[in-house]
Design an enzyme around this catalytic site. Structure first.
Site, PDB file in Angstrom:
ATOM      1  N   GLY A 247     -14.842 -17.866 -44.915  1.00 10.43           N
ATOM      2  CA  GLY A 247     -16.188 -18.569 -45.400  1.00 10.43           C
ATOM      3  C   GLY A 247     -15.964 -19.744 -44.491  1.00 10.43           C
TER       4      GLY A 247
ATOM      5  N   VAL B 106      -7.936 -31.092 -33.503  1.00  2.70           N
ATOM      6  CA  VAL B 106      -6.645 -30.506 -32.895  1.00  2.70           C
ATOM      7  C   VAL B 106      -6.896 -30.426 -31.430  1.00  2.70           C
ATOM      8  CG1 VAL B 106      -5.946 -28.161 -32.669  1.00  2.70           C
ATOM      9  CG2 VAL B 106      -6.581 -28.939 -35.166  1.00  2.70           C
TER      10      VAL B 106
ATOM     11  N   ARG C 272     -14.821 -12.238 -40.871  1.00  2.00           N
ATOM     12  CA  ARG C 272     -13.776 -11.671 -41.626  1.00  2.00           C
ATOM     13  C   ARG C 272     -13.379 -10.189 -40.828  1.00  2.00           C
ATOM     14  NH1 ARG C 272     -16.807 -14.079 -45.908  1.00  2.00           N
ATOM     15  NH2 ARG C 272     -15.380 -15.334 -47.049  1.00  2.00           N
TER      16      ARG C 272
ATOM     17  N   ASP D 213      -7.527 -19.235 -48.438  1.00  2.00           N
ATOM     18  CA  ASP D 213      -6.310 -18.601 -48.631  1.00  2.00           C
ATOM     19  C   ASP D 213      -5.945 -17.278 -48.018  1.00  2.00           C
ATOM     20  OD1 ASP D 213      -4.452 -18.011 -51.286  1.00  2.00           O
ATOM     21  OD2 ASP D 213      -5.734 -16.264 -50.981  1.00  2.00           O
TER      22      ASP D 213
ATOM     23  N   THR E 258     -12.444 -24.950 -47.334  1.00  2.00           N
ATOM     24  CA  THR E 258     -13.380 -24.032 -48.102  1.00  2.00           C
ATOM     25  C   THR E 258     -13.798 -24.878 -49.248  1.00  2.00           C
ATOM     26  OG1 THR E 258     -13.410 -22.497 -49.979  1.00  2.00           O
ATOM     27  CG2 THR E 258     -11.307 -23.389 -49.415  1.00  2.00           C
TER      28      THR E 258
ATOM     29  N   ASP F 151     -14.995 -24.052 -51.856  1.00  2.00           N
ATOM     30  CA  ASP F 151     -14.643 -23.886 -53.271  1.00  2.00           C
ATOM     31  C   ASP F 151     -13.433 -24.508 -53.659  1.00  2.00           C
ATOM     32  OD1 ASP F 151     -16.552 -21.477 -53.208  1.00  2.00           O
ATOM     33  OD2 ASP F 151     -14.940 -20.229 -52.241  1.00  2.00           O
TER      34      ASP F 151
ATOM     35  N   ASP G 155     -10.384 -24.109 -53.832  1.00  2.00           N
ATOM     36  CA  ASP G 155      -9.434 -23.197 -54.595  1.00  2.00           C
ATOM     37  C   ASP G 155      -7.972 -23.104 -54.007  1.00  2.00           C
ATOM     38  OD1 ASP G 155     -10.262 -21.685 -52.695  1.00  2.00           O
ATOM     39  OD2 ASP G 155     -11.036 -19.928 -53.628  1.00  2.00           O
TER      40      ASP G 155
ATOM     41  N   ARG H 250     -16.660 -19.158 -56.158  1.00  2.00           N
ATOM     42  CA  ARG H 250     -16.151 -17.770 -56.261  1.00  2.00           C
ATOM     43  C   ARG H 250     -15.690 -17.880 -57.742  1.00  2.00           C
ATOM     44  NH1 ARG H 250     -12.961 -15.752 -50.936  1.00  2.00           N
ATOM     45  NH2 ARG H 250     -11.559 -17.634 -51.414  1.00  2.00           N
TER      46      ARG H 250
ATOM     47  N   GLN I 266     -25.226 -24.468 -49.829  1.00  2.00           N
ATOM     48  CA  GLN I 266     -24.079 -25.449 -50.046  1.00  2.00           C
ATOM     49  C   GLN I 266     -22.954 -25.356 -48.884  1.00  2.00           C
ATOM     50  OE1 GLN I 266     -23.240 -24.759 -54.736  1.00  2.00           O
ATOM     51  NE2 GLN I 266     -24.430 -23.249 -53.809  1.00  2.00           N
TER      52      GLN I 266
HETATM   53  P1  ADP Z   1     -10.736 -17.185 -46.726  1.00  2.00           P
HETATM   54  O1  ADP Z   1     -10.038 -17.718 -45.728  1.00  2.00           O
HETATM   55  O2  ADP Z   1     -12.036 -18.053 -46.750  1.00  2.00           O
HETATM   56  O3  ADP Z   1     -10.251 -17.074 -48.244  1.00  2.00           O
HETATM   57  P2  ADP Z   1     -10.946 -14.341 -46.690  1.00  2.00           P
HETATM   58  O4  ADP Z   1      -9.916 -13.957 -47.730  1.00  2.00           O
HETATM   59  O5  ADP Z   1     -12.109 -13.262 -46.283  1.00  2.00           O
HETATM   60  O6  ADP Z   1     -11.449 -15.648 -46.302  1.00  2.00           O
HETATM   61  O7  ADP Z   1      -9.892 -14.226 -45.380  1.00  2.00           O
HETATM   62  C1  ADP Z   1     -10.256 -14.184 -44.024  1.00  2.00           C
HETATM   63  C2  ADP Z   1      -9.642 -13.259 -42.936  1.00  2.00           C
HETATM   64  O8  ADP Z   1      -8.125 -13.588 -43.191  1.00  2.00           O
HETATM   65  C3  ADP Z   1      -9.734 -11.935 -43.469  1.00  2.00           C
HETATM   66  O9  ADP Z   1     -10.983 -11.255 -42.984  1.00  2.00           O
HETATM   67  C4  ADP Z   1      -8.570 -11.113 -42.510  1.00  2.00           C
HETATM   68  O10 ADP Z   1      -8.861 -10.954 -41.314  1.00  2.00           O
HETATM   69  C5  ADP Z   1      -7.397 -12.358 -42.862  1.00  2.00           C
HETATM   70  N1  ADP Z   1      -6.764 -12.034 -44.128  1.00  2.00           N
HETATM   71  C6  ADP Z   1      -6.761 -12.209 -45.410  1.00  2.00           C
HETATM   72  N2  ADP Z   1      -5.932 -11.564 -46.170  1.00  2.00           N
HETATM   73  C7  ADP Z   1      -4.973 -11.049 -45.038  1.00  2.00           C
HETATM   74  C8  ADP Z   1      -3.605 -10.515 -45.314  1.00  2.00           C
HETATM   75  N3  ADP Z   1      -2.984 -10.281 -46.358  1.00  2.00           N
HETATM   76  N4  ADP Z   1      -3.112 -10.069 -44.168  1.00  2.00           N
HETATM   77  C9  ADP Z   1      -3.565 -10.218 -42.931  1.00  2.00           C
HETATM   78  N5  ADP Z   1      -4.891 -10.837 -42.742  1.00  2.00           N
HETATM   79  C10 ADP Z   1      -5.464 -11.385 -43.938  1.00  2.00           C
END
Ligand code: ADP
Length: 319
Positions: free
Chosen positions: A11, A23, A72, A103, A125, A127, A129, A171, A251
């Site tokens: 997100g 960076v 994603r 995360d 994020t 959130d 979180d 979330r 938001q």
């Molecule tokens: P956020 O980073 O905001 O929590 P997501 O949970 O959608 O968002 O994770 C973002 C991207 O990170 C996913 O679309 C995927 O490509 C990668 N990702 C998430 N979990 C895993 C995992 N367990 N192993 C490998 N890549 C992951």
């Protein structure tokens, strides 16, 4: 370490651009070659790596969203996708990667780490979180967006003597609702961390009405309850006029606050320092007044602290 890449994933959050800028500029200052991966982990699979220069990040510190785009990627969660991504990074001679995201994005960074790359995660994020950081980039901006909405709603709520239910993001957490509720003086804050009771919300409302309050703002975190049902419930139990507002993706946008820009700049700078020292497997956090690194494992095994004292205080201040 000669060549590093930066990507934004998951997100989006206001302040991601300020982190990318830090960076890029810090890397160039230290004579590193810096590349941007477009669309998160998808860009590693779809071969979307571009060189970045000082000018590539001009005029972005104040912009929400991310110039690198975000996505994603399901493919990156498969061994074939991961192998493809790693092969492309090796082909481009990239040894270090800065991952800006939440995360899930950190889980992806750990995969790259296990495949031999040096990686640093920057928590971004709205959130908020992620454990082992008081603030994630974007949270402060999102809370200020909610405050802005509450201020505006209060003007009309006061004029019409109405109750408003405002649904905010977060979330499955109530961090945005709590901070915005405390700062915006919400009469009730409904969050997933506390079991929802319509009766309790109504009795708080009634208590206010009895002492002459003619308007109220109730904040509902998206993970706690549906704002429309909460509104209908109050209407049914108290025969009171209620309006519902769902703030939604508003938001996620907007110019980042000074706080988020400073945090993003510090974290971006620190990420490059760590990579220069060949210290990967680190997710950054801001606590005890400093940007600090934790291992991904420490992040995944920790629980995000909830500010219960703020929750109690908000309840007391809204009587
Ligand atoms: P956020 O980073 O905001 O929590 P997501 O949970 O959608 O968002 O994770 C973002 C991207 O990170 C996913 O679309 C995927 O490509 C990668 N990702 C998430 N979990 C895993 C995992 N367990 N192993 C490998 N890549 C992951």
């Amino acid at each position: 370490m000669n060549r590093i890449a930066v990507l934004t994933s998951g997100g989006d959050a206001p302040g991601m651009n300020a982190a990318i800028r830090a960076v890029v500029r810090k890397s160039i200052y230290h004579q590193l070659e810096i590349f941007g991966v477009q669309r998160g982990y998808s860009g590693l699979i779809n071969r979307e790596i571009i060189p970045l220069e000082l000018g590539s990040v001009a005029d972005i510190i104040h912009r929400g969203g991310t110039i690198l785009r975000t996505a994603r990627s399901h493919s990156f969660q498969t061994p074939e996708g991961q192998e493809k991504a790693a092969a492309y990074l090796r082909e481009r001679g990239i040894e270090g990667v800065v991952v800006i995201g939440g995360d899930g994005s950190f889980r992806g960074a750990r995969v790259l780490e296990e495949m031999g790359f040096c990686t640093v995660g920057i928590p971004a994020t709205i959130d908020n979180d992620i454990p082992r950081t008081d603030f994630c980039i974007g949270f402060d901006t999102a809370v200020n967006t909610v405050i802005d909405a509450i201020n505006k709603v209060r003007d009309t709520a006061t004029s019409h003597e109405r109750t408003y239910v405002i649904e905010v993001m977060g979330r499955d957490t109530g961090h945005i609702a709590l901070a915005a509720g405390l700062a915006g003086g919400a009469e009730s804050i409904i969050i997933p961390e506390v079991p929802f009771s319509l009766e309790e919300v109504c009795s708080r409302l009634l208590r206010g009405v009895k002492r002459g309050k003619r308007h109220s703002v109730i904040l509902v975190a998206e993970g706690a309850a549906n704002a429309v049902s909460v509104g209908q419930g109050i209407k049914r139990l108290l025969q009171m006029e209620v309006r519902v507002i769902i703030l939604g993706h508003l938001q996620r946008g907007g110019t980042p606050t000074a706080f988020d820009r400073v945090l993003a700049s510090r974290m971006g700078g620190k990420a490059v320092d760590l990579l220069l020292a060949n210290k990967g497997n680190q997710a950054l956090g801001y606590w005890q007044g400093e940007v600090r690194g934790s291992t991904y494992e420490e992040i995944f095994n920790s629980k995000k602290e909830f500010l219960w004292s703020d929750y109690d205080l908000a309840g007391i201040l809204a009587i």
